[in-house]
Design a protein around this motif. Structure first.
Motif, PDB file in Angstrom:
ATOM      1  N   ARG A 360      21.533  48.886  41.494  1.00 42.22           N
ATOM      2  CA  ARG A 360      22.248  48.658  43.621  1.00 42.22           C
ATOM      3  C   ARG A 360      23.488  48.008  42.325  1.00 42.22           C
ATOM      4  O   ARG A 360      24.579  48.337  43.905  1.00 42.22           O
ATOM      5  CB  ARG A 360      21.347  47.176  43.175  1.00 42.22           C
ATOM      6  CG  ARG A 360      22.500  46.640  44.565  1.00 42.22           C
ATOM      7  CD  ARG A 360      21.057  45.308  45.120  1.00 42.22           C
ATOM      8  NE  ARG A 360      20.417  45.408  45.689  1.00 42.22           N
ATOM      9  CZ  ARG A 360      18.896  44.293  45.587  1.00 42.22           C
ATOM     10  NH1 ARG A 360      18.837  43.551  45.042  1.00 42.22           N
ATOM     11  NH2 ARG A 360      18.226  44.585  46.814  1.00 42.22           N
ATOM     12  N   GLU A 361      23.766  47.584  41.698  1.00 43.59           N
ATOM     13  CA  GLU A 361      25.229  47.214  41.502  1.00 43.59           C
ATOM     14  C   GLU A 361      26.291  48.153  41.428  1.00 43.59           C
ATOM     15  O   GLU A 361      27.568  47.969  41.879  1.00 43.59           O
ATOM     16  CB  GLU A 361      25.320  46.106  39.631  1.00 43.59           C
ATOM     17  CG  GLU A 361      26.833  45.679  39.852  1.00 43.59           C
ATOM     18  CD  GLU A 361      26.400  44.834  37.951  1.00 43.59           C
ATOM     19  OE1 GLU A 361      27.880  44.660  37.895  1.00 43.59           O
ATOM     20  OE2 GLU A 361      25.399  44.867  38.166  1.00 43.59           O
ATOM     21  N   GLU A 362      25.648  49.335  40.782  1.00 43.65           N
ATOM     22  CA  GLU A 362      27.042  50.264  40.507  1.00 43.65           C
ATOM     23  C   GLU A 362      27.161  51.019  41.960  1.00 43.65           C
ATOM     24  O   GLU A 362      27.925  51.796  42.295  1.00 43.65           O
ATOM     25  CB  GLU A 362      25.955  51.634  39.418  1.00 43.65           C
ATOM     26  CG  GLU A 362      26.710  52.855  39.609  1.00 43.65           C
ATOM     27  CD  GLU A 362      28.512  52.149  38.479  1.00 43.65           C
ATOM     28  OE1 GLU A 362      29.178  52.882  38.214  1.00 43.65           O
ATOM     29  OE2 GLU A 362      28.239  50.909  37.860  1.00 43.65           O
ATOM     30  N   LEU A 363      26.303  51.399  42.595  1.00 44.37           N
ATOM     31  CA  LEU A 363      26.255  52.416  44.119  1.00 44.37           C
ATOM     32  C   LEU A 363      27.194  50.575  44.782  1.00 44.37           C
ATOM     33  O   LEU A 363      27.607  51.812  45.466  1.00 44.37           O
ATOM     34  CB  LEU A 363      24.847  51.917  44.568  1.00 44.37           C
ATOM     35  CG  LEU A 363      24.031  53.321  44.078  1.00 44.37           C
ATOM     36  CD1 LEU A 363      22.462  53.742  44.998  1.00 44.37           C
ATOM     37  CD2 LEU A 363      24.751  54.729  44.440  1.00 44.37           C
ATOM     38  N   SER A 364      26.689  49.216  45.091  1.00 41.76           N
ATOM     39  CA  SER A 364      27.490  48.762  45.558  1.00 41.76           C
ATOM     40  C   SER A 364      28.737  48.983  44.673  1.00 41.76           C
ATOM     41  O   SER A 364      30.228  48.057  46.298  1.00 41.76           O
ATOM     42  CB  SER A 364      27.166  46.756  45.375  1.00 41.76           C
ATOM     43  OG  SER A 364      25.573  46.771  46.107  1.00 41.76           O
ATOM     44  N   LYS A 365      29.577  48.841  44.020  1.00 35.19           N
ATOM     45  CA  LYS A 365      31.337  48.592  43.500  1.00 35.19           C
ATOM     46  C   LYS A 365      31.139  50.194  43.550  1.00 35.19           C
ATOM     47  O   LYS A 365      32.964  50.490  44.107  1.00 35.19           O
ATOM     48  CB  LYS A 365      30.890  48.992  42.033  1.00 35.19           C
ATOM     49  CG  LYS A 365      32.148  48.962  41.458  1.00 35.19           C
ATOM     50  CD  LYS A 365      31.877  48.399  39.813  1.00 35.19           C
ATOM     51  CE  LYS A 365      30.634  49.502  39.222  1.00 35.19           C
ATOM     52  NZ  LYS A 365      31.105  49.055  37.412  1.00 35.19           N
ATOM     53  N   GLU A 366      30.855  51.125  43.754  1.00 36.35           N
ATOM     54  CA  GLU A 366      30.961  52.663  43.589  1.00 36.35           C
ATOM     55  C   GLU A 366      31.147  53.261  45.076  1.00 36.35           C
ATOM     56  O   GLU A 366      31.895  54.438  45.829  1.00 36.35           O
ATOM     57  CB  GLU A 366      29.923  53.794  43.091  1.00 36.35           C
ATOM     58  CG  GLU A 366      30.527  53.849  41.587  1.00 36.35           C
ATOM     59  CD  GLU A 366      32.224  53.752  41.206  1.00 36.35           C
ATOM     60  OE1 GLU A 366      32.783  54.242  41.634  1.00 36.35           O
ATOM     61  OE2 GLU A 366      32.569  52.612  39.987  1.00 36.35           O
TER      62      GLU A 366
END
Length: 498
Positions: A360-366
């Motif tokens: 979730r954190e990576e997708l929210s950022k990218e």
């Protein structure tokens, strides 16, 4: 007639004129006695001129049927391996040839020459040191009679088409593992000669009726497969939590730490503590071939790295996770072994926590940075066939923000088992139930392998629909969510690599 003796294994009887037993039933008593005697002495053979043969009495096994190369029937029911008990004498055809043309004739007649493990195809002629006997396969020389093509070869090489019957002693070394096990196990019961090879380990899944013979089976597999030094049998089903299973060492050493090579990549593992299946090599390669350099791969149930490591070697950005601490440690070890430890972020978490945290954190950022023309893509691999579909609901409203179009929507590759008459339909319906949306026209299913009778392993691939992945917040919620995502250190790399 003349009889030569040469040790125990070679006796020769030569005569000028004989008819078949069907044509002449009044053989002298001496011939009958000698024929009976020959049936129990390995190495005795009869040379018959003009391709006309004397049919031996029933005491000699000269019928070219499927039982010709079966071990001695006395081994039936054996549970402790006794190699000496497998000796058996059979009658085979041979050709007498000059020593200097043996190699040439071997090449020309290779399709009819006897091929048995550990067996010499050429034996000495005890009556002529300048000649050898070439052993032929009786299955391919029906009624011990040469075919036209074989006779043409002999004529071309100026070899007399003279066929002999030779009493050949077969030993344990000359039988194949399947032949040995078929002779030992009760008649009519399934014979297991196949296994999965994991480095020096042979992995069996024996049936109940085979268990009394399990130690013999293990030793036969070691004897007949160079490089195998340990044979194990699975004693329970795979634990879906850690994907390992209990096993019994049937034969050989008890060392279960091994090395394997798959798609030109080396891995090391403890087979008793982690999951490894050599039958998935093609599937690992299929998924990795979908990736391009720069793509992002999230491997939710990574094991020791068969998806993650080749993806990293392909210059993808990889996040790999496994709940099993042993798998996690071997994943780190194999990352270093393959010099990609600086390209893979490894995690030791429950799969759902991995999706709700680092993914979730990576997708929210990218994802907000993605543009329609963006060439890089996101892939999420979920290879836990027994349970993975149950994790798909974690994608429901995984991200809280206003979607920025469909660019970069992650593609999921989720694995599952099915016993349904229509496995593809079954997998899709179960995935739809978990996601809460229809995947008609938006997914593809791929049959990975048949696991057992009426049980298939499949992979369903789809882009996560926008309405599933995103929860559209009200304005105040969106502002708070954005701030929280930008400042959170909750799922930092340092935490999961520590």
């Amino acid at each position: 007639m003349t009889l030569w003796r040469l040790g125990y294994s070679a006796r020769l009887l030569q005569t000028n004129n004989f008819r078949t037993a069907a044509a002449n039933t009044s053989f002298p008593a001496a011939w009958t006695l000698l024929a009976q005697y020959s049936g129990i002495i390995p190495g005795l053979f009869v040379v018959v001129r003009k391709n006309r043969f004397f049919t031996m009495p029933d005491t000699v096994e000269d019928k070219a049927d499927l039982k010709l190369y079966s071990p001695h029937p006395g081994v039936r029911g054996m549970t402790q391996l006794n190699r000496e008990a497998f000796k058996r004498t059979v009658v085979v055809p041979v050709l007498k040839v000059k020593t200097e043309i043996v190699n040439t004739l071997l090449k020309s007649l290779k399709h009819v020459v006897l091929q048995r493990p550990g067996l010499k195809r050429v034996v000495e002629d005890p009556g002529d040191e300048n000649s050898r006997f070439l052993i032929l396969d009786p299955h391919k020389i029906p009624e011990f009679s040469l075919g036209e093509s074989e006779q043409e070869v002999l004529n071309r090489l100026n070899v007399h088409p003279e066929v002999s019957k030779y009493n050949l002693e077969l030993t344990y070394e000359n039988f194949k593992s399947e032949e040995i096990l078929r002779a030992v196990l009760p008649e009519g019961q399934e014979v297991t000669s196949g296994f999965s090879r994991v480095g020096h380990i042979a992995h069996l899944n024996l049936r109940d009726h085979q268990l009394p013979y399990r130690h013999l089976i293990g030793q036969v597999i070691i004897d007949k497969n160079p490089g195998i030094t340990c044979v194990v049998n699975k004693t329970n089903i795979i634990d879906s939590t850690y994907r390992n299973f209990q096993m019994e060492v049937l034969a050989g050493e008890s060392n279960l730490v091994t090395k394997v090579k798959e798609n030109n990549i080396a891995y090391e593992l403890d087979f008793s503590k982690v999951y490894w299946n050599p039958r998935l090599s093609t599937e690992h390669s299929r998924i990795v071939e979908l990736l391009k350099p720069g793509d992002v791969l999230f491997d939710v149930f990574a094991g020791i790295g068969p998806f993650a490591i080749p993806a990293a070697k392909k210059k993808c950005h990889v996040f790999a996770n496994d709940l099993n601490p042993e798998s996690y440690n071997w994943l780190l070890h194999n990352c270093k072994l393959n010099k990609v430890d600086d390209k893979i972020k490894a995690f030791n978490m429950d799969g759902r926590d991995f999706l709700l945290g680092p993914v979730r954190e990576e997708l929210s950022k990218e994802l907000p940075l993605q543009k329609e023309e963006q060439k890089n893509s996101f892939h999420i691999v979920m290879n836990l066939p027994a349970l993975a579909i149950e994790f798909l609901d974690a994608f429901r409203h995984l991200l809280v923000r206003e979607p920025c179009g469909t660019a970069g929507l992650p593609t999921v590759h989720c694995y599952g088992f099915s016993k349904h008459e229509n496995p593809a339909k079954d997998i899709q319906e179960r995935a739809e139930a978990s996601l809460g949306t229809s995947l008609d026209g938006r997914c593809s299913t791929y049959l990975v392998r048949n696991v057992a009778p009426n049980k298939e392993m499949l992979c369903i691939s789809f882009q996560i629909p926008v309405d599933v992945l995103y929860k559209r917040p009200c304005p105040d919620e969106a502002k708070q969510a954005s701030k929280r995502l930008c400042t959170s250190n909750e799922f930092s790399e340092e935490k999961f690599l520590s």
